[in-house]
Design a protein around this motif. Structure first.
Motif, PDB file in Angstrom:
ATOM      1  N   CYS A 139      -3.938  -2.788   4.664  1.00  0.00           N
ATOM      2  CA  CYS A 139      -4.154  -2.372   6.098  1.00  0.00           C
ATOM      3  C   CYS A 139      -2.564  -2.006   6.493  1.00  0.00           C
ATOM      4  N   GLY A 141      -1.457   1.337   9.622  1.00  0.00           N
ATOM      5  CA  GLY A 141      -1.420   2.027  10.724  1.00  0.00           C
ATOM      6  C   GLY A 141      -0.637   2.032  11.155  1.00  0.00           C
ATOM      7  N   THR A 152       4.566   7.627  13.507  1.00  0.00           N
ATOM      8  CA  THR A 152       3.385   7.678  12.475  1.00  0.00           C
ATOM      9  C   THR A 152       4.418   7.189  11.589  1.00  0.00           C
ATOM     10  N   ASP A 153       4.488   8.006  10.584  1.00  0.00           N
ATOM     11  CA  ASP A 153       5.418   8.382   9.612  1.00  0.00           C
ATOM     12  C   ASP A 153       6.112   6.713   8.837  1.00  0.00           C
ATOM     13  N   ILE A 156       4.345   3.526   8.916  1.00  0.00           N
ATOM     14  CA  ILE A 156       3.272   3.045   7.455  1.00  0.00           C
ATOM     15  C   ILE A 156       4.617   2.706   6.300  1.00  0.00           C
ATOM     16  N   TYR A 179      -5.841   3.347   5.432  1.00  0.00           N
ATOM     17  CA  TYR A 179      -5.288   3.952   6.066  1.00  0.00           C
ATOM     18  C   TYR A 179      -5.554   3.854   7.834  1.00  0.00           C
ATOM     19  N   GLU A 180      -4.932   2.455   8.882  1.00  0.00           N
ATOM     20  CA  GLU A 180      -6.226   2.394   9.803  1.00  0.00           C
ATOM     21  C   GLU A 180      -5.229   2.441  11.090  1.00  0.00           C
ATOM     22  N   VAL A 199      -2.157  11.991   6.574  1.00  0.00           N
ATOM     23  CA  VAL A 199      -1.554  10.415   6.933  1.00  0.00           C
ATOM     24  C   VAL A 199      -1.801   9.998   5.784  1.00  0.00           C
ATOM     25  N   CYS A 200      -3.173  10.073   5.055  1.00  0.00           N
ATOM     26  CA  CYS A 200      -3.165  10.079   3.677  1.00  0.00           C
ATOM     27  C   CYS A 200      -2.392  10.258   2.417  1.00  0.00           C
ATOM     28  N   ILE A 203       0.398   8.791   2.482  1.00  0.00           N
ATOM     29  CA  ILE A 203       0.469   7.264   1.188  1.00  0.00           C
ATOM     30  C   ILE A 203       0.537   7.273   0.605  1.00  0.00           C
ATOM     31  N   ILE A 221      -6.958   5.301  -1.596  1.00  0.00           N
ATOM     32  CA  ILE A 221      -7.233   5.429  -0.130  1.00  0.00           C
ATOM     33  C   ILE A 221      -7.927   5.173   0.638  1.00  0.00           C
ATOM     34  N   TYR A 223      -9.677   5.313   4.565  1.00  0.00           N
ATOM     35  CA  TYR A 223      -9.723   5.318   6.186  1.00  0.00           C
ATOM     36  C   TYR A 223     -10.210   4.619   6.668  1.00  0.00           C
TER      37      TYR A 223
END
Ligand code: PEP
Length: 263
Positions: A139, A141, A152-153, A156, A179-180, A199-200, A203, A221, A223
């Motif tokens: 996990c 996030g 955010t990026d 992660i 992605y949480e 975002v995924c 990732i 991946i 969510y």
């Protein structure tokens, strides 16, 4: 072609008997689905009972956490060796609730959480799980503050690099990433499908840098964060979202089944 996966994280809910009843309900429906992996992650104490039910079905068993040592003086911990005795196939690692960054008891960023989870302990767990052939559901996030700060990026990327440090790229095939966004877990607030997809995809790009793009293309991946029957379909329709990690809504067979159908 990545096979969709929907995993239910029961957290500290349901007794073993209640869990058994829930899985019995799921069996009928899950046994008819051949193009999707369905996983339930009960509390440790329920695993032996649920393992018996899962043996008769296509529903797979996951754990919510593990410890990286094989055995020893580690009070309260459960080793991967102990999990595979009950044919646990998946294990959640680095959930925000074990990273200690969630809930009303949230501790300040950067300090030790309730379970003292860190990138280093997550990394040790991932390596141990892969060694034993158990699929880690890693996990990652951002918190609301991190999202607000526009990082955010970055957050992660650092979580992925920390968790996968020293892992042989060929072993990344046996990995699932969830992605949480922390702010969406148990809050009823869901990440917008387009943003979750963005975002995924990021990732997947980072996984490609860590391993190889061909390997990253095969990693599932998911969510996670307030997934419900009403939003699952749109989220799971995104090209880089291969299913979901579902908390609250996995405790109800009808709702969980509707989510599975969404995948
Ligand atoms: C989770 O626990 O991983 C989760 C996503 O919870 P919920 O679905 O309840 O937000």
């Amino acid at each position: 072609m990545r096979c969709p996966l929907v995993a239910g994280n029961w957290k500290m809910n349901l007794t073993a008997a209640e869990g058994e009843a829930l899985v019995e309900e799921l069996l009928h429906i899950a046994n008819e689905l051949f193009d999707i992996d369905v996983v339930v992650c009960p509390p440790f104490l329920s695993i032996p009972k649920i393992a018996d039910v899962c043996r008769r079905s296509r529903v797979k068993l996951g754990a919510q956490n593990c410890f990286w040592k094989e055995s020893g003086a580690f009070t309260g911990q459960v080793s991967v060796r102990q999990l595979i005795e009950f044919r646990v196939d998946y294990c959640i690692v680095g959930h925000s609730e074990t990273r200690g960054r969630f809930g009303t008891l949230e501790v300040p960023e950067g300090t030790t959480g309730f379970f003292a989870e860190s990138e280093e302990t997550i990394n040790l767990k991932i390596k141990t799980l892969l060694y034993h052939g158990v699929t880690p559901i890693l996990c990652v996030g951002e918190t609301l503050a991190e999202r607000g700060g526009g990082i955010t990026d970055q957050v992660i990327k650092a979580q992925l690099e920390g968790a996968l440090k020293g892992v042989d790229p060929s072993e990344l095939f046996g990995l699932v990433v969830a992605y949480e966004p922390v702010w969406a877990i148990g809050t009823g607030e869901t990440c917008d499908a387009a943003e979750a997809e963005r975002v995924c995809a990021e990732i997947r790009r980072v996984l490609g840098d860590i391993g190889e793009p061909e390997i990253a293309d095969n990693i599932r991946i998911l969510y996670g964060g307030s997934v419900k029957a009403g939003n699952a379909k749109e989220l799971f329709a995104q090209p880089n979202i291969d299913g979901g990690l579902v908390g609250g809504a996995s405790l109800n067979a009808a709702e969980f089944f509707a989510i599975i159908k969404g995948a």
